[in-house]
Design a protein around this motif. Sequence first.
Motif, short mmCIF file in Angstrom:
data_model
loop_
_atom_site.label_atom_id
_atom_site.label_comp_id
_atom_site.label_asym_id
_atom_site.label_seq_id
_atom_site.Cartn_x
_atom_site.Cartn_y
_atom_site.Cartn_z
N ALA A 152 0.83 -1.21 0.00
CA ALA A 152 0.00 0.00 0.00
C ALA A 152 0.86 1.25 0.00
O ALA A 152 0.58 2.23 -0.71
N HIS A 153 1.94 1.23 0.78
CA HIS A 153 2.82 2.39 0.85
C HIS A 153 3.51 2.63 -0.50
O HIS A 153 3.60 3.76 -0.97
N ALA A 154 3.96 1.56 -1.12
CA ALA A 154 4.62 1.70 -2.42
C ALA A 154 3.66 2.26 -3.46
O ALA A 154 4.03 3.10 -4.28
N ARG A 155 2.41 1.80 -3.43
CA ARG A 155 1.40 2.32 -4.36
C ARG A 155 1.20 3.82 -4.13
O ARG A 155 1.13 4.61 -5.07
N GLY A 156 1.12 4.21 -2.87
CA GLY A 156 0.98 5.63 -2.55
C GLY A 156 2.17 6.45 -3.02
O GLY A 156 2.01 7.55 -3.55
N GLY A 170 2.43 13.03 -8.97
CA GLY A 170 1.64 14.23 -8.70
C GLY A 170 0.17 13.97 -8.42
O GLY A 170 -0.61 14.91 -8.29
N ASN A 171 -0.22 12.73 -8.33
CA ASN A 171 -1.61 12.39 -8.07
C ASN A 171 -1.82 12.25 -6.56
O ASN A 171 -1.89 11.15 -6.03
N VAL A 172 -1.94 13.40 -5.91
CA VAL A 172 -2.03 13.44 -4.44
C VAL A 172 -3.30 12.74 -3.96
O VAL A 172 -3.26 12.01 -2.96
N THR A 173 -4.40 12.92 -4.66
CA THR A 173 -5.65 12.28 -4.25
C THR A 173 -5.51 10.77 -4.25
O THR A 173 -5.93 10.10 -3.29
N ALA A 174 -4.93 10.21 -5.29
CA ALA A 174 -4.74 8.75 -5.36
C ALA A 174 -3.73 8.28 -4.32
O ALA A 174 -3.88 7.20 -3.75
N ALA A 175 -2.71 9.09 -4.06
CA ALA A 175 -1.71 8.73 -3.05
C ALA A 175 -2.37 8.67 -1.67
O ALA A 175 -2.17 7.70 -0.92
N ILE A 176 -3.15 9.69 -1.34
CA ILE A 176 -3.85 9.70 -0.05
C ILE A 176 -4.77 8.49 0.04
O ILE A 176 -4.83 7.83 1.08
N ALA A 177 -5.48 8.18 -1.04
CA ALA A 177 -6.38 7.02 -1.04
C ALA A 177 -5.61 5.73 -0.80
O ALA A 177 -6.07 4.85 -0.05
N ALA A 178 -4.44 5.59 -1.40
CA ALA A 178 -3.63 4.38 -1.22
C ALA A 178 -3.16 4.27 0.23
O ALA A 178 -3.22 3.19 0.83
#
Length: 193
Positions: free
Chosen positions: A58-62, A69-77
């Motif tokens: 999960a951390h690697a995906r984030g 630059g996809n902060v929304t997807a990073a936060i979701a991950a």
Amino acid sequence: VLAEASAEGKITKEESGKGQAKVYHTWSQGASRRGDLAQARTLLDKAEALDANNPAVAHARGQIEEATGNVTAAIAAYAMGAASNPTDPFLIQSWARLEAKAGRLANARALYKRGIEAHPDNHHLAQAWAVSESKHRDGDASIAREQFQRASAIAPWSVHTWAAWARFEAFAENNTRSIETALALYTRGLEVE
């Protein structure tokens, strides 16, 4: 090798899956470093299929989403990973840092507090919280100082902590002796190196 060990009854199928997930995760890190994010994502999908609650996956995906630059997807991950691993320090730190960066300092504070309560000896969490407070326009200087003090007490050898604290003090608006304070902290950091 893991599949063979599982077939021979030396390890369980679950242990084999977790081991394979670690291999895919490590492989994805290499792909990510090479800039092949499509392959990295594919490998993380395979790892997740084998070990859905692996916090490192999960951390690697984030991290991949954050790097693009996809902060929304990073936060979701990070949030998804923390749902299964609510006290994982890497997930909490990364998620909290992005919440602060996105302007949601109250969310960041709650996450940092949760992380520090679960890991009171983790100087990285304390330092990250201090830096988040120091960089946010609504940050609280007293919280920043408290967390820098915590981090430096836990890891007095951490040059990075002393340097980050010194940078904060150099620009602190509520410190009339900001330059002297910063120099003292920089000196302390140099002494530990």
